[in-house]
Design a protein around this motif. Structure first.
Motif, PDB file in Angstrom:
ATOM      1  N   ASP A  81     -75.771  28.058  40.837  1.00 43.01           N
ATOM      2  CA  ASP A  81     -76.132  29.932  40.755  1.00 43.01           C
ATOM      3  C   ASP A  81     -77.219  29.724  40.970  1.00 43.01           C
ATOM      4  O   ASP A  81     -77.837  30.668  42.106  1.00 43.01           O
ATOM      5  CB  ASP A  81     -76.531  30.044  39.716  1.00 43.01           C
ATOM      6  N   PHE A  82     -77.821  28.743  41.312  1.00 43.48           N
ATOM      7  CA  PHE A  82     -79.630  28.355  41.988  1.00 43.48           C
ATOM      8  C   PHE A  82     -79.526  28.303  43.717  1.00 43.48           C
ATOM      9  O   PHE A  82     -80.627  29.291  44.033  1.00 43.48           O
ATOM     10  CB  PHE A  82     -80.205  27.538  41.528  1.00 43.48           C
ATOM     11  N   LEU A  83     -78.339  28.300  43.998  1.00 41.83           N
ATOM     12  CA  LEU A  83     -78.210  27.295  45.413  1.00 41.83           C
ATOM     13  C   LEU A  83     -78.069  29.357  46.277  1.00 41.83           C
ATOM     14  O   LEU A  83     -78.681  29.134  47.223  1.00 41.83           O
ATOM     15  CB  LEU A  83     -77.094  26.796  45.481  1.00 41.83           C
ATOM     16  N   ASP A  84     -77.818  30.113  45.977  1.00 41.11           N
ATOM     17  CA  ASP A  84     -77.563  31.917  46.556  1.00 41.11           C
ATOM     18  C   ASP A  84     -78.751  32.821  46.014  1.00 41.11           C
ATOM     19  O   ASP A  84     -79.184  33.090  46.912  1.00 41.11           O
ATOM     20  CB  ASP A  84     -76.521  32.395  45.586  1.00 41.11           C
ATOM     21  N   LEU A  91     -84.985  21.975  52.424  1.00 44.86           N
ATOM     22  CA  LEU A  91     -86.297  22.947  52.486  1.00 44.86           C
ATOM     23  C   LEU A  91     -85.886  23.960  54.179  1.00 44.86           C
ATOM     24  O   LEU A  91     -85.690  25.029  54.582  1.00 44.86           O
ATOM     25  CB  LEU A  91     -87.294  22.834  52.822  1.00 44.86           C
ATOM     26  N   ASN A  92     -84.693  22.999  55.198  1.00 48.38           N
ATOM     27  CA  ASN A  92     -84.748  23.644  56.619  1.00 48.38           C
ATOM     28  C   ASN A  92     -83.418  25.026  56.459  1.00 48.38           C
ATOM     29  O   ASN A  92     -83.126  25.678  56.441  1.00 48.38           O
ATOM     30  CB  ASN A  92     -83.762  22.468  57.287  1.00 48.38           C
ATOM     31  N   ARG A  93     -82.565  24.142  55.350  1.00 43.64           N
ATOM     32  CA  ARG A  93     -80.835  24.744  54.560  1.00 43.64           C
ATOM     33  C   ARG A  93     -81.321  25.542  53.431  1.00 43.64           C
ATOM     34  O   ARG A  93     -81.080  26.722  53.457  1.00 43.64           O
ATOM     35  CB  ARG A  93     -80.205  24.397  54.231  1.00 43.64           C
ATOM     36  N   GLY A  96     -89.833  21.109  57.556  1.00 43.04           N
ATOM     37  CA  GLY A  96     -88.257  21.674  57.468  1.00 43.04           C
ATOM     38  C   GLY A  96     -88.123  22.630  58.531  1.00 43.04           C
ATOM     39  O   GLY A  96     -87.112  23.104  58.759  1.00 43.04           O
ATOM     40  N   LYS A  97     -88.998  22.939  58.843  1.00 39.50           N
ATOM     41  CA  LYS A  97     -88.950  24.618  59.647  1.00 39.50           C
ATOM     42  C   LYS A  97     -88.279  24.127  61.106  1.00 39.50           C
ATOM     43  O   LYS A  97     -87.759  24.458  61.923  1.00 39.50           O
ATOM     44  CB  LYS A  97     -90.279  25.246  59.711  1.00 39.50           C
ATOM     45  N   GLN A  98     -88.846  22.384  61.804  1.00 46.18           N
ATOM     46  CA  GLN A  98     -88.461  21.806  62.782  1.00 46.18           C
ATOM     47  C   GLN A  98     -87.747  21.019  62.795  1.00 46.18           C
ATOM     48  O   GLN A  98     -87.551  20.530  61.942  1.00 46.18           O
ATOM     49  CB  GLN A  98     -90.294  20.827  63.024  1.00 46.18           C
ATOM     50  N   ARG A  99     -86.657  21.185  63.609  1.00 47.51           N
ATOM     51  CA  ARG A  99     -84.853  19.890  63.154  1.00 47.51           C
ATOM     52  C   ARG A  99     -84.812  20.036  65.221  1.00 47.51           C
ATOM     53  O   ARG A  99     -84.563  20.203  65.827  1.00 47.51           O
ATOM     54  CB  ARG A  99     -84.305  20.826  62.320  1.00 47.51           C
ATOM     55  N   PHE A 100     -84.929  18.200  64.826  1.00 42.31           N
ATOM     56  CA  PHE A 100     -83.756  18.029  66.124  1.00 42.31           C
ATOM     57  C   PHE A 100     -82.859  17.365  65.923  1.00 42.31           C
ATOM     58  O   PHE A 100     -82.870  16.185  65.298  1.00 42.31           O
ATOM     59  CB  PHE A 100     -85.531  17.047  66.732  1.00 42.31           C
ATOM     60  N   TYR A 101     -81.981  17.118  66.259  1.00 41.95           N
ATOM     61  CA  TYR A 101     -80.884  16.833  65.888  1.00 41.95           C
ATOM     62  C   TYR A 101     -79.859  16.799  66.993  1.00 41.95           C
ATOM     63  O   TYR A 101     -79.884  16.580  67.763  1.00 41.95           O
ATOM     64  CB  TYR A 101     -79.686  18.212  64.992  1.00 41.95           C
TER      65      TYR A 101
END
Length: 301
Positions: free
Chosen positions: A110-113, A130-132, A259-264
């Motif tokens: 439940d905590f995911l929401d 933290l990115n998600r 997690g705010k910056q993400r290079f993929y």
């Protein structure tokens, strides 16, 4: 031929891995004995560790035991092994890989929401989580698998993140868990590495049959990606290469600690052209702006 001496850490998971190597050697007619090695600050060496290229926090004691010839080979979780092996020590075999993904052990989902609180000792896992889920709190969680499961039970965290392979190998995967298929694993996660001295041909020949070529190719791409980014084992870097028929499918990620910056990157190549593929993918990440982020991370870590 005297029984080979297998060096291993003394945790339940490390001993499971060493016993797996021991059994495979036995099936090939090679006898061996286990030699658990505890971490030690007093190594009594004339040469400083850094001059030998010994850097890995989880592999240091076994590296020293190999160099001092107290053991004939050492078994590691490959994700813990620095991309540059110490002088005189070589990769002897990469065993068939287990599940490479991370797994969430939870007390209900439940905590995911909403607001949540999870635990992990990995900067890579923390940054991707933290990115998600930027509103969640992440606590530090260290120790061997058994210790971490106990800490999860005794704290008010909603969940904790583990390597699926580690829990599976010692049959500790709880029912209340699920694979995190969106989280890119650590380079070489789920793979076991056996190392030995470069001049010990007898041991190297005994270990050759244990090598799984497909796993070896995939983890070499992932570790080349990591090495080119110049990220140590602790940097928030994920990489996964998987073979599908004649193609290698690769995903790689570099994140800031929050997690705010993400290079993929997501690419594929033919299996015959895998050499240089990891470096190429890492270079694309750096060209996207990952070079500036890596500079910041090197100042922090």
């Amino acid at each position: 031929m005297k029984p080979l001496v297998i060096g291993t850490r003394d945790s339940e998971l490390a001993l499971w891995q060493a016993k797996t190597v021991q059994l495979q050697l036995k099936n090939n007619g090679v006898d061996s004995v286990l030699h658990p090695v505890k971490s030690s600050g007093d190594l009594n060496l004339d040469v400083p560790l850094y001059e030998m290229g010994i850097t890995g926090i989880f592999t240091k004691s076994l590296d020293v035991a190999l160099i001092k010839k107290e053991i004939d080979l050492a078994v590691h979780s490959m994700k813990d092994v620095p991309t540059q092996l110490p002088k005189t020590i070589v990769q002897a075999a990469v065993l068939n890989r287990a599940n490479p993904y991370d797994i969430l052990v939870h007390k209900g989902l439940d905590f995911l929401d909403g607001k949540g609180h999870i635990a992990t000792g990995s900067l890579r896992r923390k940054a991707q989580w933290l990115n998600r889920y930027p509103n969640h709190e992440v606590s530090n969680l260290r120790g061997n698998v058994n210790t971490r499961l106990k800490k999860l039970k005794n704290n008010d965290w909603n969940a904790a993140i583990f390597a699926a392979a580690g829990l599976g190998r010692i049959q500790l995967t709880p029912k209340n868990s699920q694979i995190i298929n969106w989280m890119i694993p650590a380079p070489a996660q789920g793979a076991m590495l056996v190392v030995s001295n470069e001049k010990n041909t007898q041991v190297l020949n005994a270990l050759k049959p244990l090598n799984d070529k497909t796993t070896e190719i995939c983890v070499s791409i992932e570790r080349s990606f990591l090495r080119t980014l110049e990220g140590g084992c602790t940097a928030p870097i994920g990489a996964l290469a998987q073979v599908n028929e004649n193609d290698i499918h690769f995903e790689g990620v570099l994140l800031s600690l929050d997690g705010k910056q993400r290079f993929y990157i997501k690419k594929k190549c033919k299996i015959n052209n895998y050499k240089g593929f990891g470096e190429c993918c890492a270079q694309e990440i750096l060209n996207q702006g990952g070079d500036k982020l890596m500079d910041k991370l090197r100042q922090i870590l």
